[in-house]
Write a protein that holds these residues in place. Structure first.
Motif, mmCIF file in Angstrom:
data_model
loop_
_atom_site.group_PDB
_atom_site.id
_atom_site.type_symbol
_atom_site.label_atom_id
_atom_site.label_comp_id
_atom_site.label_asym_id
_atom_site.label_seq_id
_atom_site.Cartn_x
_atom_site.Cartn_y
_atom_site.Cartn_z
ATOM 1 N N UNK A 165 0.838 -1.211 0.000
ATOM 2 C CA UNK A 165 0.000 0.000 0.000
ATOM 3 C C UNK A 165 0.870 1.257 0.000
ATOM 4 N N UNK A 166 1.967 1.244 0.751
ATOM 5 C CA UNK A 166 2.890 2.384 0.745
ATOM 6 C C UNK A 166 3.527 2.555 -0.626
ATOM 7 N N UNK A 167 3.849 1.462 -1.276
ATOM 8 C CA UNK A 167 4.436 1.510 -2.621
ATOM 9 C C UNK A 167 3.404 2.046 -3.614
ATOM 10 N N UNK A 168 2.192 1.519 -3.541
ATOM 11 C CA UNK A 168 1.103 1.996 -4.416
ATOM 12 C C UNK A 168 0.832 3.477 -4.225
ATOM 13 N N UNK A 169 0.845 3.896 -2.966
ATOM 14 C CA UNK A 169 0.500 5.277 -2.645
ATOM 15 C C UNK A 169 1.620 6.274 -2.859
ATOM 16 N N UNK A 170 2.799 5.806 -3.221
ATOM 17 C CA UNK A 170 3.912 6.711 -3.479
ATOM 18 C C UNK A 170 4.727 7.084 -2.258
ATOM 19 N N UNK A 171 4.401 6.543 -1.080
ATOM 20 C CA UNK A 171 5.198 6.831 0.113
ATOM 21 C C UNK A 171 6.486 6.025 0.127
ATOM 22 N N UNK A 172 6.541 4.979 -0.668
ATOM 23 C CA UNK A 172 7.722 4.125 -0.774
ATOM 24 C C UNK A 172 8.187 4.139 -2.216
ATOM 25 N N UNK A 173 9.442 4.511 -2.421
ATOM 26 C CA UNK A 173 9.985 4.664 -3.770
ATOM 27 C C UNK A 173 10.486 3.356 -4.367
ATOM 28 N N UNK A 174 11.068 2.493 -3.536
ATOM 29 C CA UNK A 174 11.724 1.282 -4.032
ATOM 30 C C UNK A 174 11.203 0.070 -3.274
ATOM 31 N N UNK A 175 10.749 -0.914 -4.021
ATOM 32 C CA UNK A 175 10.318 -2.178 -3.438
ATOM 33 C C UNK A 175 11.244 -3.263 -3.965
#
Length: 173
Positions: A87-97
């Motif tokens: 969810x953080x990745x989808x929402x843009x709060x996380x740049x790299x997964x």
């Protein structure tokens, strides 16, 4: 019962919306090449694939130490944590997964600009699923694969499977 196996035909593999490139590097150069790629090109949403859980953990930690916000997703991560991370990745709060192939199938995140194969997959079909995480819904995307002395031999079977040669070059200095 035998598990269901779906064969992917080569014409399904040709993704016109994904630019594919292979960077020829040594194992020692992979990390620096990844950091340079992300920082110098100011990449937004990047999905990085490793082959094993321990590799995802180690790589996510190293990226974080370099000031690049990254999280890992693998089978060893609890389901609730995986959901929050996604969810953080989808929402843009996380740049790299940084993920194992657990993220290659069935995970839908819009606007992933780059998929990076930090390690080439051992199974050519996994390559197709990995790069399919970008260039979705009419968008374009880029797949960058690192080929080193440890995994370059996986390149030929991938090319045979997808029915074309992948452009190989050296990363920017």
């Amino acid at each position: 019962r035998d598990p269901v196996h779906i064969e992917i035909e080569p014409e399904q593999v040709a993704v016109d919306t994904v630019d594919q490139v292979v960077y020829i590097v040594t194992d020692e150069e992979k990390f620096v090449a990844l950091c340079n790629l992300i920082e110098k090109r100011n990449l937004g949403r990047v999905l990085v694939f490793c082959n094993r859980r321990d590799q995802t953990r180690r790589l996510a930690d190293r990226l974080w130490e370099q000031g690049l916000e990254a999280a890992q997703m693998s089978g060893e991560v609890r389901q609730t944590t995986r959901v929050r991370t996604l969810e953080a990745f989808r929402g843009g709060q996380l740049r790299i997964l940084v993920a194992t192939d657990v993220a290659a199938r069935g995970i839908h995140v819009d606007a992933i600009s780059h998929v990076v194969n930090f390690h080439l997959p051992e199974n050519p079909e996994d390559y197709v699923h990995r790069i399919g995480r970008t260039g979705r819904a009419g968008e374009t995307g880029t797949s960058v694969s690192f080929a080193s002395e440890s995994d370059a031999f996986f390149l030929e079977p991938i090319e045979e499977f997808i029915g074309c040669k992948l452009p190989c070059t050296f990363p920017d200095a």
